[in-house]
Design a protein around this motif. Structure first.
Motif, short mmCIF file in Angstrom:
data_model
loop_
_atom_site.label_atom_id
_atom_site.label_comp_id
_atom_site.label_asym_id
_atom_site.label_seq_id
_atom_site.Cartn_x
_atom_site.Cartn_y
_atom_site.Cartn_z
N GLY A 32 3.47 4.98 -5.07
CA GLY A 32 2.12 4.42 -5.03
C GLY A 32 2.13 2.90 -5.01
O GLY A 32 1.38 2.28 -4.26
N TYR A 35 3.32 1.83 -1.55
CA TYR A 35 2.30 2.11 -0.55
C TYR A 35 1.17 1.09 -0.65
O TYR A 35 0.70 0.57 0.36
N ASP A 36 0.75 0.78 -1.88
CA ASP A 36 -0.30 -0.22 -2.07
C ASP A 36 0.13 -1.60 -1.62
O ASP A 36 -0.70 -2.43 -1.25
N ARG A 56 3.35 12.25 0.94
CA ARG A 56 1.89 12.24 0.93
C ARG A 56 1.36 12.98 -0.30
O ARG A 56 0.43 12.51 -0.96
N MET A 60 -0.92 11.50 -3.38
CA MET A 60 -2.19 12.12 -3.80
C MET A 60 -2.16 12.40 -5.30
O MET A 60 -3.14 12.17 -6.00
N LYS A 63 -2.95 9.55 -7.36
CA LYS A 63 -4.34 9.11 -7.14
C LYS A 63 -4.42 7.80 -6.36
O LYS A 63 -5.24 6.92 -6.66
N VAL A 64 -3.56 7.67 -5.35
CA VAL A 64 -3.56 6.51 -4.47
C VAL A 64 -4.58 6.75 -3.36
O VAL A 64 -4.66 7.85 -2.81
N THR A 65 -5.36 5.75 -3.03
CA THR A 65 -6.30 5.86 -1.91
C THR A 65 -5.52 5.64 -0.63
O THR A 65 -4.93 4.57 -0.43
N LEU A 66 -5.49 6.66 0.22
CA LEU A 66 -4.72 6.57 1.45
C LEU A 66 -5.49 5.77 2.50
O LEU A 66 -6.72 5.86 2.60
N ARG A 67 -4.75 4.99 3.27
CA ARG A 67 -5.35 4.20 4.35
C ARG A 67 -5.65 5.11 5.54
O ARG A 67 -5.09 6.20 5.67
#
Length: 88
Positions: A32, A35-36, A56, A60, A63-67
């Protein structure tokens, strides 16, 4: 009775052990953060020899907001040039 065949991903390789418990949560948080910071799911998967789907799923769970998927950005229709002052 038929014999059970033992599968391996490729000759000479073994399956990665499943991530469970605290180790799974730690890996998910680490993914995460990367990714951020701008890494892609594909690059994270390649760096860790994981599948895209596994990375992926871990994102999830963290609780990462996916682009969005990226690619061509859709735009609205262009306005026709005004018939006003055309330099005449």
């Amino acid at each position: 009775m038929s014999e059970v065949q033992i599968r391996s991903p490729r000759p000479g390789q073994a399956y990665r052990p499943r991530l469970k418990g605290q180790e799974r949560a730690d890996v998910a948080r680490s993914l995460g953060r990367e990714y951020d910071a701008g890494a892609t799911i594909r690059s994270l998967a390649a760096d860790r020899s994981m599948s895209y789907g596994t990375v992926r799923q871990l994102l999830m769970e963290a609780k990462v907001t996916l682009r969005g998927r990226g690619g061509r950005v859709a735009r609205g229709k262009r306005k026709p040039p005004s018939s006003g002052n055309r330099g005449r």
